[in-house]
Enzyme design. Structure first.
Site, mmCIF file in Angstrom:
data_model
loop_
_atom_site.group_PDB
_atom_site.id
_atom_site.type_symbol
_atom_site.label_atom_id
_atom_site.label_comp_id
_atom_site.label_asym_id
_atom_site.label_seq_id
_atom_site.Cartn_x
_atom_site.Cartn_y
_atom_site.Cartn_z
ATOM 1 N N CYS A 63 -8.599 -26.594 13.399
ATOM 2 C CA CYS A 63 -7.242 -26.149 13.081
ATOM 3 C C CYS A 63 -6.293 -26.572 14.200
ATOM 4 C CB CYS A 63 -7.199 -24.637 12.870
ATOM 5 S SG CYS A 63 -7.338 -23.647 14.376
ATOM 6 N N ASP B 283 0.865 -1.173 0.000
ATOM 7 C CA ASP B 283 0.000 0.000 0.000
ATOM 8 C C ASP B 283 0.902 1.223 0.000
ATOM 9 O OD1 ASP B 283 -2.151 1.652 0.095
ATOM 10 O OD2 ASP B 283 -2.734 1.192 2.151
ATOM 11 N N CYS C 189 -13.932 -25.787 15.531
ATOM 12 C CA CYS C 189 -12.914 -25.691 14.485
ATOM 13 C C CYS C 189 -11.901 -26.802 14.726
ATOM 14 C CB CYS C 189 -12.247 -24.315 14.534
ATOM 15 S SG CYS C 189 -10.824 -24.112 13.445
ATOM 16 N N ALA D 29 -11.853 2.346 -0.369
ATOM 17 C CA ALA D 29 -12.719 3.111 0.536
ATOM 18 C C ALA D 29 -14.050 2.421 0.820
ATOM 19 C CB ALA D 29 -12.946 4.517 -0.016
ATOM 20 N N CYS E 122 -7.036 -24.882 17.595
ATOM 21 C CA CYS E 122 -8.292 -25.320 18.217
ATOM 22 C C CYS E 122 -8.267 -26.793 18.597
ATOM 23 C CB CYS E 122 -9.460 -25.031 17.278
ATOM 24 S SG CYS E 122 -9.706 -23.264 16.996
ATOM 25 N N ASP F 133 -3.487 7.202 -4.159
ATOM 26 C CA ASP F 133 -4.806 7.730 -4.512
ATOM 27 C C ASP F 133 -5.404 8.487 -3.333
ATOM 28 O OD1 ASP F 133 -4.855 4.884 -3.508
ATOM 29 O OD2 ASP F 133 -6.964 5.411 -3.259
#
EC number: 2.4.2.48
Length: 649
Positions: A282, A88, A280, A194, A285, A123
């Site tokens: 993962c 960015d 979950c 935005a 978890c 921008d």
């Protein structure tokens, strides 16, 4: 360079190549802090999970110790990431603080200097609640900076790809203008900017409209990035509307506040601590109970919670990719949008844009049509069917109703007298279903639950309009009964072959023209499957013209069928015109690549059967287009159409 490999809705399973590195889309870019000491999740894990990350060039530029490392060793070394790095430019800081200590050209120069793969112009991000005058003024300045940035890259010979951000606040005409102007510049990726304030306020209807009004005017051959969208509950809808890339700081920011991400919302760890286990599987978890994780030291708890959040984020992306491959992305979208009423608003508003969305939705899919709620009535498959009913050349029409218990396809479960009348069945979901085409996708390939009365009435207006349009051809029940009784008494040799009549109507529906004239209808024959008893081929003098594909009953041309289509369809209908340099490859049945497409039927939809011709309209080959008509003219990379066969000289 961007190419499409698979698709559903407006979602694209694609591949972006940047500096020799490949990114599979759709995907998420984890936000990486340029200061390694402030990065929540280890870069070892990020490197395993992500093909692309995004970091902030402005923070790097304004922090002396970070800037020194970046300028001497490069951004990849600074953040310890080997694949594609996007940066960015400071626009976020500009939106928060109102000013930045760097100029538009300075930040472009800096991003190139530190070896960024994809840089971003500086921008002017314009929030949703500013005046129109302010939004227009900001947009003019963004256009100037964009033009200067493109010019700078060209003059200096920079290698970095560039993001050209679409602005315009909540004003949809300004979003359209921004997309149109920026789209004419040579940007590589188009972020829609935005929108974070809209997402934070749950204004998902506006988010959806901003995306669509931007997409309508952006080039189709460039990826679209929804800036700041990092919650997995938004991904499915955003992908279905044509977004390819997302970025997420949410995985870390939410973790710092003790928030636990799921695919359909956010939970608070403090409210989960009495649960036996997490919802979950993962690594985090699986190794910790909610109470154990909650009681950890704050820094460690934040790190582990961020790892879970990142896992869930990528898991949802993988789920969406699979949905695109299987052709059931719309079902996933409808499921996700029921996780929050405001998100459902975002789904409902897209019905206003169905004419645009339908152009990108494949004509046939691996999965059947699953009705999951009232919003399913507005899906592109239904919209397209209603449009294509007008392709059929009706002589006599009889509109009827059937019992709700009648199974589909209707033609196989009704005692219909074979004749030359087009019998159309009123259908609560599809409006009207002609019996002669009712085995074609999605008319038979669908599952619909018992409907409420208000759902059953949804298509009443459509049926009335159809009846009014074709009033002169519609038979009432008395006339129809008299006619079929009279028709049934005809001699066998005077009757139309019902299979051939049916195939003729299917060809009209699929290709939009009368392919079988009266002379051909007397010559061609149908062949049915010995196993299923269903029509499988249309033949002329023992040579196959068309095969009815088993999963969707589309008529797929063989060589002779392609030649017949070429004869009957006026140019440029169902054609792709290719460059003379690749004619021999087409004749050999090799795939057609986008850069060699010179012209095409602008009304083509993804996965339609097409004719490959040269500039003199000489038939070279036949196959299936991956791209729609507009995309065929805009893409310059990747496969445009796969071929079934070629015609030797």
């Amino acid at each position: 360079m961007f190419e499409i490999k698979a698709r559903d809705a407006m979602g694209r399973l694609g591949s972006i190549t940047i500096n020799g590195k490949k990114i599979e889309t759709p995907t998420i870019m984890p936000v990486i802090h340029p200061n390694p000491k402030k990065q929540t999740v280890s870069m070892d894990l990020i490197n395993k999970m992500a093909d692309v990350v995004i970091t902030n060039s402005y923070i790097t530029y304004t922090t002396p110790e970070l800037r020194e490392i970046a300028e001497t060793k490069g951004i990849h070394e600074l953040i310890d990431f080997k694949n594609v790095v996007v940066t960015d430019s400071g626009s976020f800081q500009l939106s928060v603080y109102g000013d930045v200590n760097v100029g538009p050209m300075e930040i472009i120069d800096f991003q190139e200097k530190i070896g960024v793969d994809v840089g971003t112009i500086l921008d002017i991000p314009t929030g949703p609640d500013v005046s129109r005058e302010k939004a227009e003024s900001d947009l003019i300045e963004t256009f100037k900076r964009a033009e200067d940035s493109i010019k700078r890259r060209k003059e200096m010979g920079y290698k970095l790809a560039l993001n050209g951000t679409i602005q315009g606040s909540k004003y949809l005409d300004l979003r359209q203008k921004s997309a149109e102007v920026m789209g004419k510049m040579d940007f590589d990726i188009y972020p829609i900017g935005a929108v974070v304030p809209l997402m934070e306020d749950y204004r998902y209807r506006e988010v959806a409209e901003v995306i669509l009004n931007s997409k309508m005017h952006l080039p189709t051959n460039k990826p679209v990035h929804l800036f700041g969208c990092g919650h997995p509950m938004l991904f499915a809808l955003s992908v279905a509307l044509g977004c390819d890339l997302f970025d997420s700081a949410a995985y870390a920011l939410y973790a710092k506040n003790g928030r636990y991400l799921t695919a359909d919302g956010t939970l608070h760890l403090k409210d989960m601590k009495d649960l036996k286990s997490f919802p979950c599987t993962c690594k985090v978890c699986s190794e910790y109970t909610p109470k154990q994780l909650y009681n950890l030291e704050e820094k460690e708890k934040t790190r582990l919670l961020a790892e879970h959040n990142l896992y869930v984020t990528f898991e949802e992306i993988d789920r969406i990719k699979n949905a695109i491959k299987e052709g059931n992305l719309w079902e996933l979208v409808e499921e996700r949008c029921r996780s929050h009423p405001k998100l459902l608003n975002g789904l409902r508003v897209i019905s206003k844009y169905m004419d645009f969305i339908e152009k990108h939705d494949p004509v046939s899919k691996k999965s059947g049509f699953f009705y999951t709620g009232y919003e399913s009535m507005n899906r592109p498959e239904i919209y397209r069917h209603k449009q294509r009913l007008d392709r059929i050349q009706y002589d006599k029409i009889y509109v009827t109703s059937v019992s709700e218990n009648t199974s589909k396809p209707y033609s196989e479960n009704l005692s219909n007298v074979p004749c030359d009348v087009d019998v159309l069945v009123k259908d609560s979901v599809f409006g009207l279903v002609p019996l002669n085409i009712d085995t074609m996708y999605p008319l038979a390939q669908n599952e619909v639950p018992d409907l409420y009365d208000f759902e059953k009435k949804y298509n009443n207006e459509f049926v009335s309009e159809f009846n009014e349009k074709h009033a002169e051809k519609i038979l009432d029940i008395s006339t129809y009964n008299y006619y079929i009784n009279h028709y049934g008494k005809k001699k066998e040799c005077d009757k139309i072959n019902p299979d051939i009549f049916r195939i003729g109507k299917m060809l009209e529906y699929q290709y939009g023209a009368k392919i079988l004239d009266e002379e051909l209808m007397e010559k061609v024959k149908s062949r049915r499957s010995k196993n299923t008893g269903r029509i499988r081929n249309l033949l002329l003098e023992k040579e196959v013209l068309f095969t009815l594909r088993a999963n969707d009953n589309f008529l797929i041309p063989a060589k002779s069928g392609a030649e017949l289509l070429h004869e009957k369809l006026e140019f440029p209908k169902y054609r792709i015109v290719i460059d003379s340099s690749v004619e021999e490859f087409a004749r050999a049945g090799k795939s057609v690549y986008s850069k060699f497409v010179k012209d095409c039927d602008p009304e083509l939809r993804p996965f339609e059967e097409v004719l490959i011709v040269n500039s003199d309209d000489e038939l070279l080959a036949y196959g299936t287009t991956i791209l729609n008509g507009r995309e065929l003219m805009e893409f310059d990379y990747g496969v445009a159409a796969t071929l079934r066969g070629g015609l030797k000289k």
